[in-house]
Motif scaffolding. Structure first.
Motif, PDB file in Angstrom:
ATOM      1  N   ARG A 270     -18.459  48.991  52.089  1.00 15.59           N
ATOM      2  CA  ARG A 270     -17.519  48.161  52.860  1.00 15.59           C
ATOM      3  C   ARG A 270     -17.832  46.692  52.596  1.00 15.59           C
ATOM      4  NH1 ARG A 270     -16.169  49.151  59.270  1.00 15.59           N
ATOM      5  NH2 ARG A 270     -14.591  47.505  59.489  1.00 15.59           N
ATOM      6  N   ILE A 271     -16.812  45.928  52.187  1.00  9.74           N
ATOM      7  CA  ILE A 271     -17.058  44.533  51.790  1.00  9.74           C
ATOM      8  C   ILE A 271     -16.197  43.519  52.537  1.00  9.74           C
ATOM      9  CG2 ILE A 271     -17.820  45.170  49.466  1.00  9.74           C
ATOM     10  CD1 ILE A 271     -15.000  44.206  48.503  1.00  9.74           C
ATOM     11  N   GLY A 272     -15.265  43.960  53.371  1.00  9.19           N
ATOM     12  CA  GLY A 272     -14.428  42.976  54.047  1.00  9.19           C
ATOM     13  C   GLY A 272     -13.345  43.612  54.881  1.00  9.19           C
ATOM     14  N   ARG A 273     -12.356  42.780  55.246  1.00  8.56           N
ATOM     15  CA  ARG A 273     -11.266  43.268  56.091  1.00  8.56           C
ATOM     16  C   ARG A 273      -9.955  42.577  55.717  1.00  8.56           C
ATOM     17  NH1 ARG A 273     -14.254  39.758  59.028  1.00  8.56           N
ATOM     18  NH2 ARG A 273     -13.201  37.969  59.947  1.00  8.56           N
ATOM     19  N   ILE A 274      -8.883  43.281  55.969  1.00 13.38           N
ATOM     20  CA  ILE A 274      -7.544  42.733  55.775  1.00 13.38           C
ATOM     21  C   ILE A 274      -7.146  41.965  57.025  1.00 13.38           C
ATOM     22  CG2 ILE A 274      -5.101  43.320  55.472  1.00 13.38           C
ATOM     23  CD1 ILE A 274      -6.691  43.690  52.940  1.00 13.38           C
ATOM     24  N   GLU A 275      -6.537  40.802  56.827  1.00 10.88           N
ATOM     25  CA  GLU A 275      -6.117  39.937  57.935  1.00 10.88           C
ATOM     26  C   GLU A 275      -4.663  39.532  57.770  1.00 10.88           C
ATOM     27  OE1 GLU A 275     -10.479  37.854  58.636  1.00 10.88           O
ATOM     28  OE2 GLU A 275      -8.996  36.835  57.370  1.00 10.88           O
ATOM     29  N   ALA A 276      -4.060  39.104  58.865  1.00 17.06           N
ATOM     30  CA  ALA A 276      -2.658  38.695  58.825  1.00 17.06           C
ATOM     31  C   ALA A 276      -2.481  37.369  58.082  1.00 17.06           C
ATOM     32  CB  ALA A 276      -2.110  38.582  60.251  1.00 17.06           C
ATOM     33  N   GLU A 277      -3.463  36.472  58.205  1.00 13.57           N
ATOM     34  CA  GLU A 277      -3.353  35.154  57.561  1.00 13.57           C
ATOM     35  C   GLU A 277      -3.419  35.302  56.048  1.00 13.57           C
ATOM     36  OE1 GLU A 277      -5.794  30.923  57.243  1.00 13.57           O
ATOM     37  OE2 GLU A 277      -6.415  32.438  58.701  1.00 13.57           O
ATOM     38  N   PRO A 278      -2.429  34.778  55.317  1.00 15.63           N
ATOM     39  CA  PRO A 278      -2.430  34.914  53.852  1.00 15.63           C
ATOM     40  C   PRO A 278      -3.643  34.243  53.223  1.00 15.63           C
ATOM     41  CG  PRO A 278      -0.290  34.175  54.652  1.00 15.63           C
ATOM     42  CD  PRO A 278      -1.236  34.077  55.809  1.00 15.63           C
ATOM     43  N   GLY A 279      -3.964  34.655  52.003  1.00 13.22           N
ATOM     44  CA  GLY A 279      -5.061  34.056  51.255  1.00 13.22           C
ATOM     45  C   GLY A 279      -6.320  34.907  51.300  1.00 13.22           C
ATOM     46  N   LEU A 280      -7.255  34.534  50.434  1.00 12.93           N
ATOM     47  CA  LEU A 280      -8.530  35.231  50.336  1.00 12.93           C
ATOM     48  C   LEU A 280      -9.635  34.285  50.772  1.00 12.93           C
ATOM     49  CD1 LEU A 280     -10.165  37.716  49.434  1.00 12.93           C
ATOM     50  CD2 LEU A 280     -10.206  36.739  47.124  1.00 12.93           C
ATOM     51  N   ARG A 281     -10.484  34.759  51.710  1.00 13.55           N
ATOM     52  CA  ARG A 281     -11.575  33.950  52.220  1.00 13.55           C
ATOM     53  C   ARG A 281     -12.908  34.657  51.968  1.00 13.55           C
ATOM     54  NH1 ARG A 281      -7.084  33.567  54.553  1.00 13.55           N
ATOM     55  NH2 ARG A 281      -7.238  35.601  55.562  1.00 13.55           N
ATOM     56  N   LEU A 282     -13.928  33.863  51.703  1.00 10.48           N
ATOM     57  CA  LEU A 282     -15.269  34.374  51.443  1.00 10.48           C
ATOM     58  C   LEU A 282     -16.169  33.933  52.590  1.00 10.48           C
ATOM     59  CD1 LEU A 282     -16.571  35.979  49.126  1.00 10.48           C
ATOM     60  CD2 LEU A 282     -17.368  33.810  48.189  1.00 10.48           C
ATOM     61  N   VAL A 283     -16.860  34.891  53.203  1.00 12.71           N
ATOM     62  CA  VAL A 283     -17.738  34.598  54.329  1.00 12.71           C
ATOM     63  C   VAL A 283     -19.181  34.636  53.842  1.00 12.71           C
ATOM     64  CG1 VAL A 283     -18.465  35.311  56.637  1.00 12.71           C
ATOM     65  CG2 VAL A 283     -16.076  35.621  55.929  1.00 12.71           C
ATOM     66  N   ASP A 284     -19.940  33.549  54.072  1.00 13.69           N
ATOM     67  CA  ASP A 284     -21.313  33.480  53.575  1.00 13.69           C
ATOM     68  C   ASP A 284     -22.294  34.091  54.576  1.00 13.69           C
ATOM     69  OD1 ASP A 284     -21.806  31.563  55.556  1.00 13.69           O
ATOM     70  OD2 ASP A 284     -21.693  29.868  54.180  1.00 13.69           O
ATOM     71  N   ALA A 285     -23.577  34.016  54.256  1.00 11.65           N
ATOM     72  CA  ALA A 285     -24.617  34.650  55.082  1.00 11.65           C
ATOM     73  C   ALA A 285     -24.684  34.043  56.478  1.00 11.65           C
ATOM     74  CB  ALA A 285     -25.972  34.516  54.389  1.00 11.65           C
ATOM     75  N   GLU A 286     -24.252  32.795  56.648  1.00 12.73           N
ATOM     76  CA  GLU A 286     -24.264  32.139  57.955  1.00 12.73           C
ATOM     77  C   GLU A 286     -22.965  32.372  58.727  1.00 12.73           C
ATOM     78  OE1 GLU A 286     -25.525  30.320  55.138  1.00 12.73           O
ATOM     79  OE2 GLU A 286     -27.413  31.148  55.871  1.00 12.73           O
ATOM     80  N   GLY A 287     -22.069  33.159  58.154  1.00 16.54           N
ATOM     81  CA  GLY A 287     -20.812  33.444  58.841  1.00 16.54           C
ATOM     82  C   GLY A 287     -19.731  32.406  58.631  1.00 16.54           C
TER      83      GLY A 287
END
Length: 199
Positions: free
Chosen positions: A168-185
């Protein structure tokens, strides 16, 4: 017609494989919905790192280098996994041109966005040992030729997906675009794409 190979060069070899799928059970790009979890099979970045070594004139000499080269030259078809995902995944794609670019096709077809956990991207021991820190995210997110599966799974099927060979590496969201979440959130927009056949 599903899929295709659009390319150019001095030599092109094309193989066409035809098959069937039971009605209503095809895994498409257009079914992802907000709240779905994103999973991938295997590990990411091995083939891209092997290609960098090869293009730089480095022969695969050590066991780790040979392992990476094997992932470039002989990717593992995830046929059994694809069949097991029927009735579990809401959307799916194979990772031929890089995670960011290919997941982007799902996001565009489904009209959604996504957040990825940068620390959750699976890597092989060989990749972890040999990749320069500065290249890790780039190769795992935009490197091509992994030929793994990226799938979106609705909440009611996440437990079933967890029993398969997936990370598991992420989640689908309503807001368009791709976001990367780092170790600090911290979340940051990710705009780079994968391999482009015609830059």
């Amino acid at each position: 017609m599903v899929g295709g190979d659009t390319t150019r060069g001095p030599l092109t070899l094309t193989i066409t494989a035809l098959g069937t799928v039971p009605a209503g059970q095809a895994l498409r790009r257009s079914g992802a919905r907000p709240g779905d979890a994103i999973f991938v099979s295997g590990t990411l970045g091995d083939a891209a790192l092997a290609l960098r070594h090869w293009q730089g004139g480095s022969a695969a000499r050590t066991a780790r280098e040979k392992q990476l080269r094997q992932r470039l030259d002989r990717p593992t078809p995830r046929l059994a996994l694809g069949l097991a995902l029927r009735g579990i995944a809401s959307a799916a794609i194979d990772l031929s041109d890089g995670l960011a670019g290919d997941l982007g096709h799902i996001l565009a077809a489904s009209g959604v966005g996504a957040s990825l956990d940068a620390q959750a991207l699976p890597m092989s021991d060989a990749f972890a040992d040999l990749v320069p820190d500065a290249l890790r995210d780039e190769l795992q997110l935009t490197g091509g030729d992994d030929y793994e599966l990226c799938v979106c799974v609705p909440p009611q099927h996440i437990e079933a997906a967890g029993r398969l060979a997936l990370t598991r590496i992420g989640r689908i969201e309503a807001e368009p675009g791709l976001r990367l979440v780092d170790a600090e959130g911290r979340s940051q927009a990710f705009t780079s794409t994968g391999y482009r056949h015609f830059p």
